[in-house]
Design a protein around this motif. Structure first.
Motif, PDB file in Angstrom:
ATOM      1  N   ASP A 155       0.690   2.200  15.435  1.00 32.41           N
ATOM      2  CA  ASP A 155      -0.181   1.098  15.226  1.00 32.41           C
ATOM      3  C   ASP A 155      -1.588   1.707  14.958  1.00 32.41           C
ATOM      4  OD1 ASP A 155      -0.689  -2.216  16.769  1.00 32.41           O
ATOM      5  OD2 ASP A 155      -1.278  -1.042  14.828  1.00 32.41           O
ATOM      6  N   ALA A 156      -2.374   1.023  14.136  1.00 36.43           N
ATOM      7  CA  ALA A 156      -3.645   1.422  14.135  1.00 36.43           C
ATOM      8  C   ALA A 156      -4.726   0.398  13.700  1.00 36.43           C
ATOM      9  CB  ALA A 156      -3.741   2.501  13.060  1.00 36.43           C
ATOM     10  N   GLY A 157      -5.836   0.351  13.825  1.00 41.81           N
ATOM     11  CA  GLY A 157      -6.888  -0.523  13.523  1.00 41.81           C
ATOM     12  C   GLY A 157      -6.657  -0.959  12.107  1.00 41.81           C
ATOM     13  N   ALA A 158      -7.508  -1.928  11.598  1.00 41.46           N
ATOM     14  CA  ALA A 158      -7.464  -2.268  10.149  1.00 41.46           C
ATOM     15  C   ALA A 158      -8.019  -1.369   9.558  1.00 41.46           C
ATOM     16  CB  ALA A 158      -8.154  -3.694  10.061  1.00 41.46           C
TER      17      ALA A 158
ATOM     18  N   VAL C  88      -8.904   9.996   0.372  1.00 41.84           N
ATOM     19  CA  VAL C  88      -7.917  10.370   1.580  1.00 41.84           C
ATOM     20  C   VAL C  88      -8.044   9.651   2.514  1.00 41.84           C
ATOM     21  CG1 VAL C  88      -7.187  12.191   2.968  1.00 41.84           C
ATOM     22  CG2 VAL C  88      -7.742  12.915   0.684  1.00 41.84           C
ATOM     23  N   MET C  89      -9.034   9.469   3.144  1.00 45.79           N
ATOM     24  CA  MET C  89      -9.494   8.252   4.070  1.00 45.79           C
ATOM     25  C   MET C  89      -8.778   7.007   4.026  1.00 45.79           C
ATOM     26  SD  MET C  89     -12.918   8.531   5.953  1.00 45.79           S
ATOM     27  CE  MET C  89     -13.315   9.677   7.034  1.00 45.79           C
ATOM     28  N   LEU C  90      -9.144   6.348   2.737  1.00 45.62           N
ATOM     29  CA  LEU C  90      -8.282   4.946   2.565  1.00 45.62           C
ATOM     30  C   LEU C  90      -6.802   5.373   2.280  1.00 45.62           C
ATOM     31  CD1 LEU C  90      -9.265   2.290   1.754  1.00 45.62           C
ATOM     32  CD2 LEU C  90      -9.142   3.193  -0.608  1.00 45.62           C
ATOM     33  N   LEU C  91      -6.574   6.425   1.760  1.00 45.44           N
ATOM     34  CA  LEU C  91      -5.142   6.693   1.706  1.00 45.44           C
ATOM     35  C   LEU C  91      -4.410   6.556   2.954  1.00 45.44           C
ATOM     36  CD1 LEU C  91      -3.220   6.823  -0.761  1.00 45.44           C
ATOM     37  CD2 LEU C  91      -3.644   9.192  -0.913  1.00 45.44           C
ATOM     38  N   VAL C  92      -4.907   7.327   4.035  1.00 45.85           N
ATOM     39  CA  VAL C  92      -4.453   7.461   5.183  1.00 45.85           C
ATOM     40  C   VAL C  92      -4.479   6.083   5.896  1.00 45.85           C
ATOM     41  CG1 VAL C  92      -4.840   8.310   7.626  1.00 45.85           C
ATOM     42  CG2 VAL C  92      -5.154   9.827   5.789  1.00 45.85           C
ATOM     43  N   ALA C  93      -5.502   5.208   5.714  1.00 48.68           N
ATOM     44  CA  ALA C  93      -5.347   3.836   6.366  1.00 48.68           C
ATOM     45  C   ALA C  93      -4.551   2.946   5.748  1.00 48.68           C
ATOM     46  CB  ALA C  93      -6.893   3.325   6.144  1.00 48.68           C
ATOM     47  N   ILE C  94      -4.211   3.378   4.283  1.00 50.10           N
ATOM     48  CA  ILE C  94      -3.187   2.441   3.975  1.00 50.10           C
ATOM     49  C   ILE C  94      -1.763   2.832   4.252  1.00 50.10           C
ATOM     50  CG2 ILE C  94      -2.113   2.047   1.575  1.00 50.10           C
ATOM     51  CD1 ILE C  94      -4.988   1.694   0.419  1.00 50.10           C
ATOM     52  N   ALA C  95      -1.588   4.244   4.349  1.00 53.56           N
ATOM     53  CA  ALA C  95      -0.502   4.599   4.802  1.00 53.56           C
ATOM     54  C   ALA C  95      -0.080   4.225   6.468  1.00 53.56           C
ATOM     55  CB  ALA C  95      -0.521   6.311   5.058  1.00 53.56           C
ATOM     56  N   LEU C  98       1.235   0.899   5.806  1.00 50.31           N
ATOM     57  CA  LEU C  98       2.671   0.876   5.015  1.00 50.31           C
ATOM     58  C   LEU C  98       3.755   1.020   6.282  1.00 50.31           C
ATOM     59  CD1 LEU C  98       2.357   3.292   1.941  1.00 50.31           C
ATOM     60  CD2 LEU C  98       3.130   1.044   1.953  1.00 50.31           C
ATOM     61  N   HIS C  99       3.264   2.078   7.273  1.00 53.95           N
ATOM     62  CA  HIS C  99       4.225   2.307   8.248  1.00 53.95           C
ATOM     63  C   HIS C  99       4.483   1.118   9.174  1.00 53.95           C
ATOM     64  CE1 HIS C  99       5.803   3.803  12.038  1.00 53.95           C
ATOM     65  NE2 HIS C  99       6.307   4.686  11.225  1.00 53.95           N
ATOM     66  N   GLN C 100       3.367   0.359   9.406  1.00 56.75           N
ATOM     67  CA  GLN C 100       3.266  -0.696  10.197  1.00 56.75           C
ATOM     68  C   GLN C 100       4.308  -1.941   9.252  1.00 56.75           C
ATOM     69  OE1 GLN C 100      -0.665  -2.553  10.246  1.00 56.75           O
ATOM     70  NE2 GLN C 100      -0.235  -3.310  12.415  1.00 56.75           N
ATOM     71  N   ARG C 101       4.147  -2.036   8.144  1.00 57.16           N
ATOM     72  CA  ARG C 101       4.961  -3.074   7.658  1.00 57.16           C
ATOM     73  C   ARG C 101       6.295  -2.724   7.077  1.00 57.16           C
ATOM     74  NH1 ARG C 101       2.756  -8.101   7.294  1.00 57.16           N
ATOM     75  NH2 ARG C 101       0.507  -7.788   7.812  1.00 57.16           N
ATOM     76  N   PHE C 102       6.458  -1.524   7.061  1.00 52.47           N
ATOM     77  CA  PHE C 102       7.860  -1.125   6.467  1.00 52.47           C
ATOM     78  C   PHE C 102       8.683  -0.429   7.636  1.00 52.47           C
ATOM     79  CE2 PHE C 102       5.578  -1.587   2.457  1.00 52.47           C
ATOM     80  CZ  PHE C 102       6.705  -2.568   1.882  1.00 52.47           C
ATOM     81  N   THR C 104       8.530   2.762   8.085  1.00 51.58           N
ATOM     82  CA  THR C 104       9.062   3.873   7.647  1.00 51.58           C
ATOM     83  C   THR C 104       7.945   4.477   6.721  1.00 51.58           C
ATOM     84  OG1 THR C 104      10.510   5.069   6.215  1.00 51.58           O
ATOM     85  CG2 THR C 104      10.214   2.935   5.761  1.00 51.58           C
ATOM     86  N   LEU C 105       7.868   5.796   6.589  1.00 50.00           N
ATOM     87  CA  LEU C 105       7.033   6.786   5.669  1.00 50.00           C
ATOM     88  C   LEU C 105       7.829   7.090   4.357  1.00 50.00           C
ATOM     89  CD1 LEU C 105       4.701   8.049   8.223  1.00 50.00           C
ATOM     90  CD2 LEU C 105       4.166   6.297   6.701  1.00 50.00           C
ATOM     91  N   ASP C 106       8.982   6.678   4.087  1.00 51.81           N
ATOM     92  CA  ASP C 106       9.722   7.074   3.213  1.00 51.81           C
ATOM     93  C   ASP C 106       9.641   6.325   1.999  1.00 51.81           C
ATOM     94  OD1 ASP C 106      11.838   7.885   1.308  1.00 51.81           O
ATOM     95  OD2 ASP C 106      13.471   7.990   2.695  1.00 51.81           O
ATOM     96  N   THR C 107       9.049   6.814   0.940  1.00 53.74           N
ATOM     97  CA  THR C 107       8.734   5.928  -0.176  1.00 53.74           C
ATOM     98  C   THR C 107       9.949   5.209  -0.927  1.00 53.74           C
ATOM     99  OG1 THR C 107       8.309   8.059  -1.620  1.00 53.74           O
ATOM    100  CG2 THR C 107       6.248   7.072  -0.743  1.00 53.74           C
ATOM    101  N   THR C 108      11.060   5.813  -0.830  1.00 56.06           N
ATOM    102  CA  THR C 108      12.077   5.529  -1.468  1.00 56.06           C
ATOM    103  C   THR C 108      12.437   4.083  -0.933  1.00 56.06           C
ATOM    104  OG1 THR C 108      13.607   6.732  -0.507  1.00 56.06           O
ATOM    105  CG2 THR C 108      12.879   7.534  -2.521  1.00 56.06           C
ATOM    106  N   ARG C 109      12.121   4.040   0.336  1.00 62.82           N
ATOM    107  CA  ARG C 109      12.493   2.601   1.014  1.00 62.82           C
ATOM    108  C   ARG C 109      11.466   1.478   0.883  1.00 62.82           C
ATOM    109  NH1 ARG C 109      14.469   5.085   6.383  1.00 62.82           N
ATOM    110  NH2 ARG C 109      14.602   2.928   7.271  1.00 62.82           N
ATOM    111  N   MET C 110      10.607   1.907   0.011  1.00 62.37           N
ATOM    112  CA  MET C 110       9.442   0.756   0.063  1.00 62.37           C
ATOM    113  C   MET C 110       9.617   0.345  -1.446  1.00 62.37           C
ATOM    114  SD  MET C 110       6.153   2.931   1.413  1.00 62.37           S
ATOM    115  CE  MET C 110       6.407   3.684   2.836  1.00 62.37           C
ATOM    116  N   ASN C 111      10.325  -0.892  -1.631  1.00 61.63           N
ATOM    117  CA  ASN C 111      10.573  -1.386  -3.088  1.00 61.63           C
ATOM    118  C   ASN C 111      10.623  -2.960  -2.934  1.00 61.63           C
ATOM    119  OD1 ASN C 111      12.797  -1.737  -1.416  1.00 61.63           O
ATOM    120  ND2 ASN C 111      14.298  -0.402  -2.742  1.00 61.63           N
ATOM    121  N   ARG C 112       9.569  -3.483  -2.462  1.00 63.60           N
ATOM    122  CA  ARG C 112       9.235  -4.683  -2.529  1.00 63.60           C
ATOM    123  C   ARG C 112       8.954  -5.298  -4.053  1.00 63.60           C
ATOM    124  NH1 ARG C 112       8.930  -6.292   3.105  1.00 63.60           N
ATOM    125  NH2 ARG C 112      10.385  -4.905   3.594  1.00 63.60           N
ATOM    126  N   LEU C 113       8.303  -4.554  -4.490  1.00 63.32           N
ATOM    127  CA  LEU C 113       7.712  -4.686  -5.951  1.00 63.32           C
ATOM    128  C   LEU C 113       8.530  -3.915  -7.109  1.00 63.32           C
ATOM    129  CD1 LEU C 113       4.194  -3.596  -5.215  1.00 63.32           C
ATOM    130  CD2 LEU C 113       4.899  -5.930  -5.742  1.00 63.32           C
TER     131      LEU C 113
END
Lengths: 169, 509, 115
Positions: A155-158, C88-95, C98-102, C104-113
């Motif tokens: 978990d992490a902040g927004a 990179v900072m934005l990418l880490v925040a989005i990663a 991603l982990h929170q939502r899915f 997992t951090l495996d990109t092959t298992r992220m296929n909602r689109l």
């Protein structure tokens, strides 16, 4: 990362000794940026490193993250606006970003380009605060220290803190 | 006017950081700041068009007198010329509509202050990219706009949004790094970053060969990806629908043009000069984008995804027009880019209205909304007629010009593909209208109400501009578009356009 | 000598970015590509045995320009580092999202689109 209480006493005491030097060094790098290698960006990075060091040593609850974290985003905006205001003040001397504060004809003095010094200090504020805000946003103890799970990324902040930067350099 | 040119960038930047500073006072304050900022940019760009003179501003310029008496000014060149004026006007008009629309659209979402911060950063990046006078600052401003847009795509923080943003970020970063390597290659070979200096070096033959070829390929890949050119389009149909509707309108209406089309025009026409190989590639890839984009759009049921594929297809029209390399072709391409900004942002905004009314983006679940929401329907129909190329809407004129340019350039195959694409676009939007606006009203939607005025008025205004283009053309719009093309195009042997740019920047006779 | 090494670094990064399935490995790949490009910029400005690029009064600018290292790529590199940092900072925040939502951090298992 670290537990809220921070690291061992050795680390904390050494950090306490070092921190002042780190911050003063960062400030000096920015202050004399127009004369020597360095500048606002380099100074800001040094200062951020000092804050990151203190956050790691003292933990999220007692370190600078506790009292500086909320302020960082505000200071980031203040730094950017200060830079813009200084740049716009250049219109008073003729054009955008002109040196409006006069110049000491003697080279290699702090006063040889006063408006450049002020610009460097604005960048120092922007970079120091912005990078630290970014660090807190992506560090696992940023905003949701309570419900950190077993997984390191649970978990992490927004993703709020880091605004894209790019004009400083 | 000369001295005020940096304000085009400074105002949105100031608005962005004021929003960040004042975010605790609520999003009304931030919204007011954003609106004032974009209105100021609109006023400035209208002033720039009314004044009509080209200008160069060396931001932070510091003059040194060289030993031989020549003045030498070091600074960041900010160049306001015809091409920049056209794109600034488009950014300001569409940006104003988007900001007004965003107030009510986002009233239920969180983090609105940050939305305003990022939106202003996108505006600053776009105006900066359009005004940059050296290739590196073009790159920097493109990156500012792109990074803010990556974050905006993830604004909803749902599964799809985050995944789309991640893909968009990776592909966009690869494109940016390709552009940066291209700049490094140019700099290593020529020793210049200023666009005018590079243009002179290329024309005098000091810069050429493998370095020029490599840099061209890297720029074509990098800016082509940002313009959603066909083999590099994969991110767009994910990223654009995932963002909130006003952001989709900015991304599809403005961002792919300022960071993609504008940069391609500036780099390949003003700087590197006409190259038949590049133009052939633009023609072929443009045809692929047109045809495949519209075929993929036909099969879509998700309204926003359909619109995103149409963006790929319409960008194909622009690329094909540029690929002809003729004066008419470039004029038509720039005109179509401006028109596309108007009608595609109107369509994305109205897709947001429809989604808000019905709670879905699937066309098969809508129907008969023209009776329940007449204003939104009117705006949508106007924009849809424009993109389908129905006279007298603006899409008709620019597509007609592109077709004429293609056939007169001796490219009947490309002209045929373009004409077929226009027909398929019409078919696709007939489907949209029949499914969403006309036909039977489903039981579920019997009591939907039209969106508030601040949401349908921007769409109506944009559609009205689409309709009235043929009135505005003789009143000054034509001069703006032709002035832009005159700066960009380099047809017919000696390129007069580059000459005017060089005179402007280098102060040469 | 330095340029082939930069190319190697570039392709190592691109390999990680395009082939690896793990989100963090992709981010590291992007960071490596960024470093390769930054290194390329620095290498362009380097001059063997060059002087610091500080013009002293009374010096001939032409001789100065011939003997000093090129300072411009250093300014470019600083800017590009800052941009890379933001990405990179934005990418880490989005990663993290991603982990929170899915989960997992495996990109092959992220296929909602798809499509």
């Amino acid at each position: 990362m670290s537990e809220p209480g921070g690291m061992s006493p050795i680390v904390r005491i050494v950090t306490r000794w070092l921190l002042g030097f780190v911050l003063v060094f960062g400030f000096a790098v920015a202050l004399f940026g127009h004369l020597t290698p360095g500048g606002g960006f380099a100074g800001g990075v040094v200062i951020t490193c000092g804050f990151v060091l203190a956050t790691l040593a003292f933990g999220a609850k007692t370190g600078p993250a506790a009292w500086f974290g909320r302020l960082a985003s505000t200071l980031d905006a203040v730094g950017a606006l200060a830079f813009l205001a200084l740049a716009l003040l250049g219109y008073a001397a003729g054009h955008f970003l002109a040196q409006w504060a006069g110049r000491d004809p003697e080279p290699f003095r702090l006063t040889s380009a006063p408006s450049l010094v002020l610009l460097n200090l604005a960048i120092l504020l922007k970079v120091g605060a912005g990078l630290f805000a970014g660090f807190l946003a992506v560090a696992a103890f940023g905003r949701a220290a309570e419900d950190v799970g077993t997984d390191e990324f649970s978990d992490a902040g927004a993703p709020q803190g880091p605004e894209p930067e790019g004009r400083e350099a | 006017m000369v001295d005020l040119v940096p304000l085009f960038v400074a105002i949105p930047l100031a608005a962005a950081f004021l929003c960040l500073l004042l975010k605790r006072f609520g999003d009304r304050v931030c919204g007011a700041i954003t609106l004032l900022g974009i209105l100021a940019v609109l006023g400035l760009s209208l002033t720039a068009i009314a004044v009509g003179t080209d200008a160069v501003n060396m931001a932070g310029g510091y003059g040194v007198t060289m030993r031989d008496g020549r003045p030498f000014v070091a600074g960041i060149a900010i160049v306001l010329d015809g091409l920049a004026r056209l794109f600034l006007l488009v950014v300001a008009v569409v940006g104003t509509a988007v900001v007004v629309y965003g107030f009510r659209y986002l009233e239920r979402s969180t983090g609105r202050a940050l939305y305003h911060v990022l939106l202003n950063l996108v505006f600053a990046g776009m105006t900066g990219a359009v005004l940059a006078g050296d290739v590196f600052n073009l790159f920097v401003f493109v990156e500012i706009a792109s990074i803010a847009s990556y974050a905006l795509v993830a604004f909803g923080t749902g599964d799809r949004e985050v995944e789309a943003s991640f893909k968009y970020l990776l592909l966009g970063s690869i494109a940016s790094l390709a552009i940066l390597i291209g700049i490094a290659v140019l700099y290593a070979a020529g020793g210049f970053l200023n666009m005018a200096d590079i243009a002179v070096a290329v024309r005098e033959g000091r810069l050429g060969g493998a370095a020029l070829l490599g840099a061209s390929a890297l720029f074509l890949f990098g800016f082509g990806l940002k313009a959603a050119m066909m083999p590099f389009h994969a991110w767009l149909p994910d990223a654009h629908p995932s963002a909130p509707a006003p952001i989709s309108a900015v991304l599809s209406g403005l961002l792919i043009k300022t960071t993609g089309i504008y940069a391609l025009v500036r780099v390949f026409f003003t700087i590197l000069g006409p190259d038949p190989r590049v133009q052939t590639l633009l023609l072929v890839l443009g045809c692929v984008s047109m045809g495949a984009g519209v075929l993929l759009a036909l099969g879509q049921d998700d309204l926003k995804r359909l619109l995103a594929y149409h963006s790929v297809s319409q960008m194909g029209f622009v690329l094909v027009g540029l690929g002809t390399g003729s004066a008419l072709g470039v004029t038509a391409a720039l005109f179509h880019a401006a028109n596309h900004a108007l009608f595609k942002s109107a369509l994305f905004l109205s897709s947001g209205s429809l989604e808000r009314m019905t709670g879905t983006r699937n066309l098969s679940e809508m129907g008969g909304l023209a009776r329940r929401a007449p204003w939104t329907a009117a705006g949508t129909i106007g924009a849809a007629l424009s993109i389908s190329g129905i006279p007298p809407f603006n899409g008709f004129w620019s597509k007609l010009l592109i077709l004429i340019a293609l056939f007169s350039a001796g490219l009947p195959w490309a002209g045929t593909i373009a004409a077929l694409t226009a027909l398929l676009t019409l078919a696709s939007f007939v489907k949209v209208q029949r499914k969403a606006l006309f036909g039977a009203l489903p039981e579920r939607l019997a009591h939907v109400r039209d969106v508030p005025a601040s949401m349908h008025v921007p769409v109506l205004v944009l559609s009205a501009l689409c309709l009235l283009t043929f009135v505005l053309w003789p009143l000054g719009l034509g001069d703006v578009v032709q002035g832009a093309a005159a700066t960009a195009q380099s047809a017919d042997g000696q390129p007069p356009a580059i000459d005017s740019y060089l005179r402007l920047v280098l102060g040469r006779p | 000598m330095i340029y082939p090494l930069i190319a190697v670094l570039l392709f190592v990064g691109l390999y990680g970015l395009l082939v690896k399935r793990h989100v963090v490995q992709k981010i590291l790949g992007l960071a490596i590509v960024e470093y390769a490009v930054n290194l390329l910029l620095v290498a362009i400005g380097y001059r063997d045995g060059g002087r610091p690029p500080i013009l002293t009064p009374g010096e001939d600018p032409a001789a100065f320009a011939a003997g000093s290292v090129d300072p411009l790529p250093q300014a470019l590199v600083l800017t590009s580092i800052v941009i890379g940092l933001g990405v990179v900072m934005l990418l880490v925040a989005i990663a993290m999202r991603l982990h929170q939502r899915f989960g997992t951090l495996d990109t092959t298992r992220m296929n909602r689109l798809h499509g």
